[in-house]
Design a protein around this motif. Structure first.
Motif, PDB file in Angstrom:
ATOM      1  N   MET A   1      55.409  29.362  72.509  1.00 54.38           N
ATOM      2  CA  MET A   1      54.525  29.373  71.348  1.00 54.38           C
ATOM      3  C   MET A   1      55.154  28.631  70.181  1.00 54.38           C
ATOM      4  N   ARG A   2      56.455  28.691  70.044  1.00 54.37           N
ATOM      5  CA  ARG A   2      57.115  27.958  68.962  1.00 54.37           C
ATOM      6  C   ARG A   2      56.927  26.450  69.144  1.00 54.37           C
ATOM      7  N   LEU A   3      57.008  26.012  70.392  1.00 52.32           N
ATOM      8  CA  LEU A   3      56.750  24.595  70.667  1.00 52.32           C
ATOM      9  C   LEU A   3      55.300  24.246  70.352  1.00 52.32           C
ATOM     10  N   ARG A   4      54.396  25.147  70.705  1.00 57.29           N
ATOM     11  CA  ARG A   4      52.974  24.899  70.441  1.00 57.29           C
ATOM     12  C   ARG A   4      52.723  24.796  68.938  1.00 57.29           C
ATOM     13  N   VAL A   5      53.339  25.679  68.166  1.00 63.80           N
ATOM     14  CA  VAL A   5      53.169  25.646  66.713  1.00 63.80           C
ATOM     15  C   VAL A   5      53.639  24.306  66.152  1.00 63.80           C
ATOM     16  N   ALA A   6      54.832  23.866  66.585  1.00 63.14           N
ATOM     17  CA  ALA A   6      55.373  22.599  66.092  1.00 63.14           C
ATOM     18  C   ALA A   6      54.425  21.445  66.419  1.00 63.14           C
ATOM     19  N   PHE A   7      53.899  21.443  67.638  1.00 61.88           N
ATOM     20  CA  PHE A   7      53.001  20.363  68.069  1.00 61.88           C
ATOM     21  C   PHE A   7      51.696  20.391  67.278  1.00 61.88           C
ATOM     22  N   TYR A   8      51.114  21.566  67.102  1.00 56.67           N
ATOM     23  CA  TYR A   8      49.842  21.671  66.379  1.00 56.67           C
ATOM     24  C   TYR A   8      50.000  21.231  64.919  1.00 56.67           C
ATOM     25  N   ILE A   9      51.117  21.599  64.287  1.00 50.60           N
ATOM     26  CA  ILE A   9      51.331  21.188  62.896  1.00 50.60           C
ATOM     27  C   ILE A   9      51.466  19.670  62.818  1.00 50.60           C
ATOM     28  N   ALA A  10      52.243  19.104  63.746  1.00 49.66           N
ATOM     29  CA  ALA A  10      52.409  17.648  63.762  1.00 49.66           C
ATOM     30  C   ALA A  10      51.057  16.952  63.931  1.00 49.66           C
ATOM     31  N   GLU A  11      50.217  17.470  64.835  1.00 48.48           N
ATOM     32  CA  GLU A  11      48.885  16.897  65.016  1.00 48.48           C
ATOM     33  C   GLU A  11      48.063  16.988  63.734  1.00 48.48           C
ATOM     34  N   ALA A  12      48.150  18.135  63.057  1.00 45.10           N
ATOM     35  CA  ALA A  12      47.391  18.318  61.818  1.00 45.10           C
ATOM     36  C   ALA A  12      47.868  17.339  60.749  1.00 45.10           C
ATOM     37  N   LEU A  13      49.176  17.133  60.649  1.00 42.18           N
ATOM     38  CA  LEU A  13      49.708  16.198  59.658  1.00 42.18           C
ATOM     39  C   LEU A  13      49.289  14.756  59.977  1.00 42.18           C
ATOM     40  N   GLU A  14      49.273  14.423  61.268  1.00 41.49           N
ATOM     41  CA  GLU A  14      48.842  13.077  61.646  1.00 41.49           C
ATOM     42  C   GLU A  14      47.366  12.890  61.310  1.00 41.49           C
ATOM     43  N   TYR A  15      46.568  13.928  61.529  1.00 40.58           N
ATOM     44  CA  TYR A  15      45.145  13.848  61.195  1.00 40.58           C
ATOM     45  C   TYR A  15      44.971  13.633  59.685  1.00 40.58           C
ATOM     46  N   CYS A  16      45.735  14.398  58.882  1.00 44.36           N
ATOM     47  CA  CYS A  16      45.656  14.242  57.425  1.00 44.36           C
ATOM     48  C   CYS A  16      46.043  12.823  57.018  1.00 44.36           C
ATOM     49  N   SER A  17      47.079  12.294  57.657  1.00 42.66           N
ATOM     50  CA  SER A  17      47.528  10.941  57.345  1.00 42.66           C
ATOM     51  C   SER A  17      46.453   9.914  57.702  1.00 42.66           C
ATOM     52  N   ASN A  18      45.826  10.083  58.855  1.00 39.81           N
ATOM     53  CA  ASN A  18      44.765   9.162  59.276  1.00 39.81           C
ATOM     54  C   ASN A  18      43.548   9.234  58.370  1.00 39.81           C
ATOM     55  N   GLU A  19      43.350  10.407  57.762  1.00 35.98           N
ATOM     56  CA  GLU A  19      42.222  10.588  56.844  1.00 35.98           C
ATOM     57  C   GLU A  19      42.602  10.236  55.404  1.00 35.98           C
ATOM     58  N   GLU A  20      43.758   9.574  55.248  1.00 34.94           N
ATOM     59  CA  GLU A  20      44.259   9.153  53.945  1.00 34.94           C
ATOM     60  C   GLU A  20      44.519  10.327  53.019  1.00 34.94           C
ATOM     61  N   ARG A  21      45.001  11.422  53.606  1.00 30.19           N
ATOM     62  CA  ARG A  21      45.443  12.584  52.823  1.00 30.19           C
ATOM     63  C   ARG A  21      46.865  12.941  53.261  1.00 30.19           C
ATOM     64  N   PRO A  22      47.815  12.017  53.100  1.00 33.46           N
ATOM     65  CA  PRO A  22      49.149  12.226  53.676  1.00 33.46           C
ATOM     66  C   PRO A  22      50.031  13.200  52.905  1.00 33.46           C
TER      67      PRO A  22
END
Length: 361
Positions: free
Chosen positions: A22-43
């Motif tokens: 689950m700790r690995l899953r949390v790290a991956f999900y946060i990274a995905e969320a940050l990449e999404y924010c960056s792609n949406e120009e909200r870095p």
């Protein structure tokens, strides 16, 4: 989000700690969320920490929108515990997308260790190859050494002093996706959700007047107590030499004085502005100012900002009950009742310890 925060499961768990997968899953999900924010120009996601990560009804981690609510175009709205602040923000008061990567590195440390470790201390441990010492003992060795080494290395990259030396969100996602796939297990099993809905434990210690006011979320009573207490709980005296007594220092102290008058007169928005002027200079530190500004934020219906200030007060004065009490009120306002009760218990324990020490001395 019915299953509390990452902070709750890492730092205040009672029944079952978060398993490695689950700790690995949390790290991956946060990274995905940050990449999404960056792609949406909200870095610029502000104050990324374990309190920002929430778990939904299925036990999947979600990144709170609070970090985007304070997003700013000029990069000046960043605020977090001083010990975990990106170096460039301390240098010039600005935050960049690379600063968010630094904050992500501190979350990786939380996931690895199960506790809050200042990045500089963690990097010393990594350089000395003491990575096993860094690992959460509550995992009882139930993790892949290879995966842990990869995560430690990624955290080290994120925490580099120079922003240009840190990885981007794409690299984070790529690295963590490989790790997460190897450990794919249904999230409700990893979280032990059958135990997550138990009632929070009752208060374990009798409460002081401050504790009683905070447990009732009686902001008027808290205000009166903080006015009466004034600055007597500040451990830092901030004695200044004659050479240090500059016009800037006088202006800063004048800002705090105006803030105190506004706080006393219940002009809370003005108090926030004045205390912020005092804090932003950074030459003197005062946990009391953070506690007072925290209450002002609560009275202005800004519980997220109130929680940040209460955490700052704790960072400056780790054993100060008031810092924990203010966090308890802010967490309750954010509907994090379990975390709030934990903070009330912790504050009451610290007060009892204080009283015992006073009686002995």
């Amino acid at each position: 989000m019915p299953n509390d925060t990452l902070a709750k499961h890492l730092f205040h768990w009672e029944n079952q700690t978060i398993e490695w997968a689950m700790r690995l899953r949390v790290a991956f999900y946060i990274a995905e969320a940050l990449e999404y924010c960056s792609n949406e120009e909200r870095p610029l996601y502000h104050d990324l920490n374990a309190y920002r990560v929430l778990f939904d009804e299925d036990g999947d981690p979600r990144l709170s929108c609070f970090g985007l609510m304070k997003n700013s175009r000029d990069g000046k709205s960043y605020s977090t515990n001083l010990a975990y602040t990106p170096p460039e923000y301390l240098r010039n008061g600005r935050v960049t997308p690379e600063s968010v990567i630094f904050s992500f590195g501190t979350v990786l440390l939380d996931l690895l260790s199960g506790k809050r470790i200042p990045p500089t201390h963690a990097l010393d441990m990594i350089r000395d190859k003491n990575t096993l010492v860094l690992m959460d003992s509550h995992l009882e060795g139930n993790f892949s050494t290879e995966e842990a080494t990869t995560l430690v290395d990624l955290a080290s990259q994120c925490l580099q002093y120079e922003p240009r030396d840190r990885p981007d969100t794409k690299k984070l996602v790529t690295t963590l996706e490989l790790l997460q796939r190897k450990s794919e297990v249904p999230s409700h099993i990893m979280m032990g959700l059958e135990k997550q809905h138990e009632e929070a434990p009752p208060l374990q210690q009798p409460l002081s007047p401050m504790g009683e006011a905070c447990s009732r979320m009686d902001l008027t009573a808290i205000h009166q107590i903080l006015v009466t207490t004034h600055y007597r709980d500040d451990e830092v005296t901030n004695e200044l030499s004659f050479q240090e007594w500059t016009q800037q220092m006088r202006d800063m102290l004048e800002a705090r004085k105006r803030g105190d008058f506004a706080f006393r007169d219940k002009e809370f928005k003005t108090a926030i502005e004045c205390y912020s002027q005092f804090i932003d200079v950074g030459t003197m530190i005062s946990p009391t100012v953070y506690a007072r500004r925290s209450l002002c934020h609560l009275l202005c219906d800004q519980p997220d900002a109130a929680l940040r200030d209460a955490m700052q007060a704790q960072c400056l004065y780790p054993d100060w009950p008031t810092a924990f009490y203010m966090q308890a009120v802010a967490l309750a306002k954010l509907n994090m009742q379990g975390d709030s009760l934990d903070m009330l218990n912790e504050a009451a324990k610290l007060e009892e310890k204080r009283q015992k020490n006073t009686r002995v001395s």
